[in-house]
Design a protein around this motif. Sequence first.
Motif, short mmCIF file in Angstrom:
data_model
loop_
_atom_site.label_atom_id
_atom_site.label_comp_id
_atom_site.label_asym_id
_atom_site.label_seq_id
_atom_site.Cartn_x
_atom_site.Cartn_y
_atom_site.Cartn_z
N ILE A 151 42.01 53.92 49.12
CA ILE A 151 41.28 52.85 48.45
C ILE A 151 40.77 53.32 47.09
O ILE A 151 40.91 52.62 46.09
CB ILE A 151 40.12 52.35 49.34
CG1 ILE A 151 40.71 51.61 50.55
CG2 ILE A 151 39.19 51.44 48.57
CD1 ILE A 151 39.70 51.19 51.57
N ASP A 152 40.23 54.53 47.04
CA ASP A 152 39.73 55.05 45.76
C ASP A 152 40.83 55.17 44.73
O ASP A 152 40.65 54.88 43.56
CB ASP A 152 39.09 56.44 45.96
CG ASP A 152 37.72 56.35 46.60
OD1 ASP A 152 37.25 55.21 46.76
OD2 ASP A 152 37.15 57.40 46.94
N ARG A 153 41.98 55.61 45.18
CA ARG A 153 43.08 55.81 44.23
C ARG A 153 43.80 54.51 43.94
O ARG A 153 44.69 54.46 43.10
CB ARG A 153 44.08 56.84 44.78
CG ARG A 153 43.50 58.25 44.84
CD ARG A 153 44.51 59.20 45.45
NE ARG A 153 45.82 59.10 44.86
CZ ARG A 153 46.19 59.71 43.76
NH1 ARG A 153 45.34 60.47 43.12
NH2 ARG A 153 47.40 59.56 43.28
N GLY A 154 43.40 53.45 44.64
CA GLY A 154 44.04 52.17 44.40
C GLY A 154 45.48 52.15 44.88
O GLY A 154 46.33 51.50 44.30
N VAL A 155 45.78 52.91 45.95
CA VAL A 155 47.12 52.89 46.52
C VAL A 155 47.18 51.71 47.48
O VAL A 155 46.86 51.82 48.65
CB VAL A 155 47.43 54.19 47.28
CG1 VAL A 155 48.86 54.18 47.80
CG2 VAL A 155 47.22 55.38 46.37
N GLU A 178 44.05 43.04 47.62
CA GLU A 178 44.61 44.39 47.53
C GLU A 178 44.27 45.14 48.82
O GLU A 178 43.12 45.34 49.15
CB GLU A 178 44.02 45.12 46.33
CG GLU A 178 44.50 44.60 44.99
CD GLU A 178 45.97 44.89 44.73
OE1 GLU A 178 46.44 45.96 45.13
OE2 GLU A 178 46.64 44.02 44.14
N TYR A 198 53.05 46.34 42.57
CA TYR A 198 52.67 46.78 41.23
C TYR A 198 52.28 48.26 41.20
O TYR A 198 52.63 48.99 40.28
CB TYR A 198 51.52 45.93 40.69
CG TYR A 198 51.14 46.27 39.27
CD1 TYR A 198 52.00 45.95 38.23
CD2 TYR A 198 49.95 46.93 38.97
CE1 TYR A 198 51.68 46.27 36.92
CE2 TYR A 198 49.63 47.24 37.66
CZ TYR A 198 50.49 46.91 36.65
OH TYR A 198 50.18 47.23 35.35
N PHE A 199 51.60 48.68 42.24
CA PHE A 199 51.20 50.09 42.28
C PHE A 199 52.41 51.01 42.15
O PHE A 199 52.37 52.03 41.45
CB PHE A 199 50.46 50.39 43.59
CG PHE A 199 50.37 51.84 43.87
CD1 PHE A 199 49.55 52.65 43.10
CD2 PHE A 199 51.17 52.43 44.83
CE1 PHE A 199 49.50 54.00 43.31
CE2 PHE A 199 51.14 53.78 45.04
CZ PHE A 199 50.29 54.58 44.29
N ARG A 205 47.57 51.12 33.78
CA ARG A 205 47.37 52.21 34.73
C ARG A 205 48.40 53.32 34.54
O ARG A 205 48.16 54.46 34.91
CB ARG A 205 47.50 51.63 36.13
CG ARG A 205 46.80 52.40 37.18
CD ARG A 205 46.70 51.53 38.39
NE ARG A 205 46.86 52.30 39.60
CZ ARG A 205 46.94 51.76 40.81
NH1 ARG A 205 46.91 50.46 40.94
NH2 ARG A 205 47.07 52.53 41.86
N TRP A 209 41.24 56.23 36.07
CA TRP A 209 41.52 55.07 36.93
C TRP A 209 40.69 55.14 38.20
O TRP A 209 40.05 54.16 38.59
CB TRP A 209 43.01 55.01 37.24
CG TRP A 209 43.30 54.16 38.42
CD1 TRP A 209 43.66 54.57 39.66
CD2 TRP A 209 43.19 52.73 38.48
NE1 TRP A 209 43.80 53.49 40.49
CE2 TRP A 209 43.51 52.34 39.79
CE3 TRP A 209 42.84 51.74 37.56
CZ2 TRP A 209 43.50 51.03 40.22
CZ3 TRP A 209 42.82 50.43 37.99
CH2 TRP A 209 43.15 50.08 39.28
N VAL A 210 40.66 56.30 38.82
CA VAL A 210 39.90 56.44 40.07
C VAL A 210 38.42 56.19 39.81
O VAL A 210 37.74 55.48 40.57
CB VAL A 210 40.13 57.83 40.71
CG1 VAL A 210 39.17 58.06 41.86
CG2 VAL A 210 41.57 57.95 41.20
N ASN A 270 37.98 52.45 39.34
CA ASN A 270 38.25 51.75 40.60
C ASN A 270 37.10 51.94 41.60
O ASN A 270 36.63 50.98 42.20
CB ASN A 270 39.58 52.27 41.17
CG ASN A 270 40.06 51.45 42.34
OD1 ASN A 270 39.90 50.22 42.35
ND2 ASN A 270 40.64 52.10 43.34
N THR A 271 36.62 53.16 41.74
CA THR A 271 35.53 53.39 42.69
C THR A 271 34.24 52.73 42.19
O THR A 271 33.47 52.21 42.99
CB THR A 271 35.27 54.89 42.92
OG1 THR A 271 35.19 55.54 41.66
CG2 THR A 271 36.37 55.53 43.73
N ASN A 277 34.47 49.17 43.12
CA ASN A 277 34.32 48.99 44.57
C ASN A 277 32.88 49.20 45.03
O ASN A 277 32.44 48.67 46.03
CB ASN A 277 35.24 49.96 45.33
CG ASN A 277 36.69 49.59 45.17
OD1 ASN A 277 37.02 48.46 44.82
ND2 ASN A 277 37.58 50.55 45.41
#
Lengths: 511, 317
Positions: free
Chosen positions: A54-58, A66, A232-233, B100, B108-109, B112-113, B116
């Motif tokens: 989740i953190d890495r957006g995978v 998402e 997209y990832f 990205r 990015w991380v 993103n975090t 979140n």
Amino acid sequence: MGVVFEEDASGAWNEMFSSPGQPRPIYERLLADINAYQPQELRLRSEQLARTFIDRGVTFAHSGEERPFPLDLVPRILGALEWDRLARGIAQRVRALEAFLADVYGEGRIFDEALMPRRVITSSPHYCRAAFGITPPNGVRIAVAGIDLIRDEHGNFCVLEDNVRIPSGVSYVIENRRAMTQAFSALFSDHRVHPVDSYPSRLFAALLAAAPAKALEPVIVVLSPGVFNAAYFEHVLLARMMGVELVEGRDLVCRSNHVYMRTTNGERAVHVIYRRVDDDWLDPLQFRPDTVIGVAGLVNAARAGNVVISNGIGNGVADDKLIYTYVPEFIRFYLGEKPLLDNVETHRLDDDEVRAEVLGQLARYVIKPVDGSGGKGIVIGPRATTTELKALHKAISAAPRNFIAQRPVALSTHPTFVGEGIAPRHIDLRPFAVNDGEDVWVLPGGLTRVALGEGELIVNSSRGGGSKDTWVLNDESIPFRGAVPPASARSRRYAGPPRQNDEYIFEQGEQ
Amino acid sequence: MSERGMLSRLAESLFWIGRYIERADDTARIVDSYVHRMVEDPFNDESATCRSLFSILGIEVENQRLRTGETLQTIVYDIENPNSIAGALNGAYENARRSRDYISSEMWVALNTTRNELPKREKRSRDFGPATYLSYVRERTSLLAGLTDATLSHDDGWRFLVLGRNLERIDMTARLLRGRVVSEENAPDWMAFLRASGAMEAFMRNTREINDANGVAAFLMLDRLFPRSVLYSLNLADECLVEIQPVGQRISSGDAARQALARARGTLEFIDPRQLIDQLPELLEMLEATCFRVTDAVTDRYFRHEDAVVWNIEEGL
């Protein structure tokens, strides 16, 4: 012994155990390692893995949200010997499909030999007239293939479907390995596992090799539909790892059959487009006119030889599940080889006799639409209701060309971590092959997808599936090969059926 | 420096990442200075203070009684509003998603975090007041700024990001000062402004007169060494533009963005700092206009997309 392994009662092939409590030799070490963990510890690590993703957006996008693609803790292992055989089979299949595509978008020799009626092709929903006569400079239409395999009740791998349009999922192979080596580094010191991170450089080399000869310094781009696409990832990951630009349709412009991307310093020529956009959306001049995702004029630029679209347009005809039934014949016809991998037993419903027989006992078959992907439209006969079967009967009778029937195969199961403990779940395997025109390289392992629901047979991510890190063990007694085909086949690879006065083909053959 | 250029769409995304992160940071600083006043000052007129905060941020509000809670909701937590803190961070995130493949994975991380984490922080700040939320945002934006400078190559993409950051900074500093000029009694005092800009210590080291309005304004506008001063940011923005423009041009191509920056710099360079406070209203207006003009000119020159293609689908005969 900390972890309890639930017993497998499904009758399917169990990947880890040959009989209850008796691990296959290749899994012995892993089993001992896993047993050293307390269940609580496993749960903690499982949560940690999910968090990293989740953190890495995978993630993949599903119904506008998402989501991470759940990674199971228990890796799947393939031995070196078995893998060698699989990789050769996959490479063989890709070579045959290349030859087939070159043939149907060229000479049409297969029709002359009456091996396949022409109507099978022309009635295929993904046959693309616009692709006729577009000859890729190095003959490669399938730069990347994802060949879906399953293991049947007897432990034999067979091909479930071919994906030579825009197969996705390779990013999860790379990310899964990265996550697993972080969370379970100890497992990796106990096993000699083939690395998977060379995939982007292999792909890059293949795209470079595909460039038009007149491009001295070929510029390669990855074309994505944009951030709302489910994969997209993956587009981002590949572009980044190959060090090329990730573009969207609006970044490109065609002028006089050349393609350019818009930069802050004017326009810059583009030579190879690794596209992750479906044919239908690629070029409003050729396909759907109501889209702005693609680039107007792209197909003509490809036809003029100024740009290479990879994978090729019109490849979908090879993914057609009716045409899938012919692939073993392609292998014999184009390559003169014996197929190394079998198909799942499949019945062609456009044959009146076969159809009558299948319709008579629909509940005994799995029925699939020929152009479905992502598990869409599949009806598993033994589990279907009478109403479903009735509707299906009607649909097949109305359009027999649109369906195929398969023997229901109990996909092999693999112990999988599911909340309370470890239980068997059905899995498949999607290996990825990269064709650079010289050689078909198969990424060691590939994506093992797992159906997380108990008894569930459809493994697709859109149906709530997860995945497993897939290990190919390195055994030094077996020379590890990127699946080199036998010498007899080399003379005829990728260029389709041999023709006279075709220097290109003979040059290839003499190397 | 730049021979090949970069994708226009990417350049635009990076420019806006720079702007949005800076906007989140600056807004958090400004709101912080107001919250102090709202909470500490017993004679505070709640509605007028809120109105002053809205006007600084350029948000129009209807003529009604304003409450602190609702004001904070709009300016801090409302993710739909691109001028709010959450909205700005979301804007940065959306642009980062599109770029990205370019930004570093660490950046990015981090982004993103942060995105979140915001809903959790919001929930917590409902019990403990907005200060924890604001300090979290400032921490994260600092982290992002640090990662930008430490993990991106300092190429054109980075320059577009830094350009965006500095334009936003000029704009926000001008707005901050304007709040003070326009509604003197409802805005925080000069010292709070210095604190909001993180400039308290830097200013004190240079002067002994802490209540000198002209001195504070001059410091925030004209200081050559303090990185949040207007003049400093103007110079940095111009440096970015100089390096971005294609090499090998002996005659300048008439860069409208640089021209606008040069005008503003010229005006500030030659002003008498002792008279600054008198001219402040016109200067601030000029600066806001400059930011608009530069953004327009940069968009026009570097981010230009062709107009979206529309296909006329002809009906069959």
